[in-house]
Design a protein around this motif. Structure first.
Motif, PDB file in Angstrom:
ATOM      1  N   GLU A 304       0.806  -1.218   0.000  1.00  0.00           N
ATOM      2  CA  GLU A 304       0.000   0.000   0.000  1.00  0.00           C
ATOM      3  C   GLU A 304       0.846   1.279   0.000  1.00  0.00           C
ATOM      4  N   THR A 305       2.042   1.207   0.550  1.00  0.00           N
ATOM      5  CA  THR A 305       2.878   2.412   0.647  1.00  0.00           C
ATOM      6  C   THR A 305       4.027   2.421  -0.354  1.00  0.00           C
ATOM      7  N   ASP A 306       4.333   1.250  -0.922  1.00  0.00           N
ATOM      8  CA  ASP A 306       5.480   1.104  -1.822  1.00  0.00           C
ATOM      9  C   ASP A 306       6.779   1.499  -1.122  1.00  0.00           C
ATOM     10  N   ILE A 307       6.848   1.168   0.177  1.00  0.00           N
ATOM     11  CA  ILE A 307       8.032   1.452   0.990  1.00  0.00           C
ATOM     12  C   ILE A 307       8.469   0.138   1.649  1.00  0.00           C
ATOM     13  N   PRO A 308       9.759  -0.191   1.645  1.00  0.00           N
ATOM     14  CA  PRO A 308      10.214  -1.407   2.328  1.00  0.00           C
ATOM     15  C   PRO A 308       9.824  -1.399   3.810  1.00  0.00           C
ATOM     16  N   VAL A 309       9.472  -2.575   4.314  1.00  0.00           N
ATOM     17  CA  VAL A 309       9.032  -2.708   5.704  1.00  0.00           C
ATOM     18  C   VAL A 309       9.905  -3.759   6.392  1.00  0.00           C
ATOM     19  N   GLU A 310      10.359  -3.450   7.606  1.00  0.00           N
ATOM     20  CA  GLU A 310      11.112  -4.434   8.379  1.00  0.00           C
ATOM     21  C   GLU A 310      10.680  -4.389   9.832  1.00  0.00           C
ATOM     22  N   ILE A 311      11.002  -5.453  10.564  1.00  0.00           N
ATOM     23  CA  ILE A 311      10.666  -5.552  11.981  1.00  0.00           C
ATOM     24  C   ILE A 311      11.834  -5.040  12.814  1.00  0.00           C
ATOM     25  N   PHE A 312      11.526  -4.206  13.790  1.00  0.00           N
ATOM     26  CA  PHE A 312      12.522  -3.597  14.676  1.00  0.00           C
ATOM     27  C   PHE A 312      13.217  -4.677  15.511  1.00  0.00           C
ATOM     28  N   ASP A 313      14.533  -4.643  15.530  1.00  0.00           N
ATOM     29  CA  ASP A 313      15.325  -5.485  16.427  1.00  0.00           C
ATOM     30  C   ASP A 313      16.059  -4.577  17.415  1.00  0.00           C
TER      31      ASP A 313
END
Length: 350
Positions: A304-313
């Motif tokens: 939906e945003t066309d932005i890479p998404v990652e999980i915070f570590d």
């Protein structure tokens, strides 16, 4: 010459679903995790940041601290929600002392509360890009009633309230300790049980924040309703996603519809950010909080945003002893530990 090691606060994240406690030390290897623990909070004991059952929550905090054998008392906690106003404002260039003398008058223009009912803090971000005789200032105002209530809660748990932060900045603190922040812009999105915090950093500087009253409890409540389950079992099903037969499409629809709603809210915030900062594209969205790993959320948000998404570590650059902490447990709790770690990295005077 001998240097005294930096002392950090005990990080205390008081969530509506769980209490998180973290303790960080300086070692010869750098930052090291000394203690971390989570304790469940009964339903309705904390509602949208308001502590309804103070004695009960204080007992939970005290028991968690005692079980972890934590001796440090100086504590950093944080608040969020509608009792906190965070706003970037533009002012004439002046010194810290001049700003301190004038901030209350300036803040009154932006705060929907009586100025006498709030605590005010600020940080000078630097000279304005558009006008060199002006500067950008991050203004934070929090209702006295909320700060005082959290301080009393911490005292009731036999701890010493030393720092009361706000969730977006605690999250930012954890990110800065674990990731490179220069030369790129990121959106930190924390999704808890009852709230979403969005904090957008431009080259490591907080520029835009927003709260929304959404969170994992929306999924839990739908599971309870659709499957006629008690709260605890609905929570387990939400986390595991373990359901068979004709119930699976129902569960998948709950996840999908709720993640779409969250994505819509996050995208609305990002669109507003782009309207004000069109030349500062986002490199990535970093998800944290207990609901960050909800099935399908990262994919929907990315599409939906066309932005890479990652999980915070939040343990990426913190030394974690595998003999003391199960690596798989640390990996699993990482996203919901982020605010507690950020608070545990706040320094306190010795």
């Amino acid at each position: 010459m001998f240097f005294k090691k930096q002392k950090f606060a005990l990080g205390l994240d008081i969530g509506s679903h769980s209490i998180k406690v973290a303790e960080i030390t300086d070692s010869s290897h750098g930052l090291q995790l000394k203690n971390f623990g989570i304790a469940a909070v009964p339903a309705q004991a904390i509602v949208e940041g308001v502590v309804k059952e103070r004695a009960q929550v204080a007992d939970i905090i005290a028991a968690l601290v005692n079980n972890l054998k934590i001796t440090g008392k100086r504590t950093a906690a944080s608040i969020a929600g509608y009792s906190v106003i965070i706003k970037k404002i533009n002012m004439p260039l002046m010194s810290d002392k001049e700003l301190e003398d004038n901030i209350a008058v300036e803040a009154a223009q932006y705060i929907p509360f009586d100025i006498n009912d709030v605590y005010i803090d600020f940080q000078i971000l630097g000279a304005s890009v558009e006008k060199k005789d002006r500067m950008d200032v991050m203004l934070v105002a929090a209702k006295r009633e909320t700060i005082d209530e959290y301080s009393e809660l911490i005292r009731d748990a036999n701890l010493v309230p030393t720092i009361i932060d706000v969730d977006p900045f605690a999250l930012e603190n954890a990110y800065e300790a674990n990731y490179d922040t220069e030369n790129h812009n990121i959106a930190l999105v924390d999704i808890g049980a009852s709230k979403i915090n969005i904090n957008i950093l431009i080259n490591g500087v907080s520029t835009f924040t927003r709260d929304a009253s959404f969170g994992g409890d929306q999924i839990t409540d739908q599971i309870r309703s659709k499957f006629d389950l008690p709260y605890d079992q609905a929570e387990i099903l939400k986390i595991s996603g373990n359901v068979n037969g004709d119930k699976r499409p129902i569960l998948e629809e709950i996840f999908s519809s709720t993640c779409s709603l969250w994505t819509m809210e996050i995208r609305r915030a990002i669109d507003f950010y782009y309207a004000n900062y069109p030349d500062h594209s986002l490199a990535k969205i970093v998800l944290s909080g207990g609901s960050a790993k909800i099935a399908g959320l990262s994919d929907i948000l990315r599409l939906e945003t066309d932005i890479p998404v990652e999980i915070f570590d939040p343990f990426a650059r913190i030394d974690v002893d595998p003999d003391r902490f199960d690596p798989e447990y640390i990996r699993q709790v990482g996203p919901q530990a982020a605010i507690a770690i950020g608070l545990a990295l706040r320094s306190v005077e010795t």
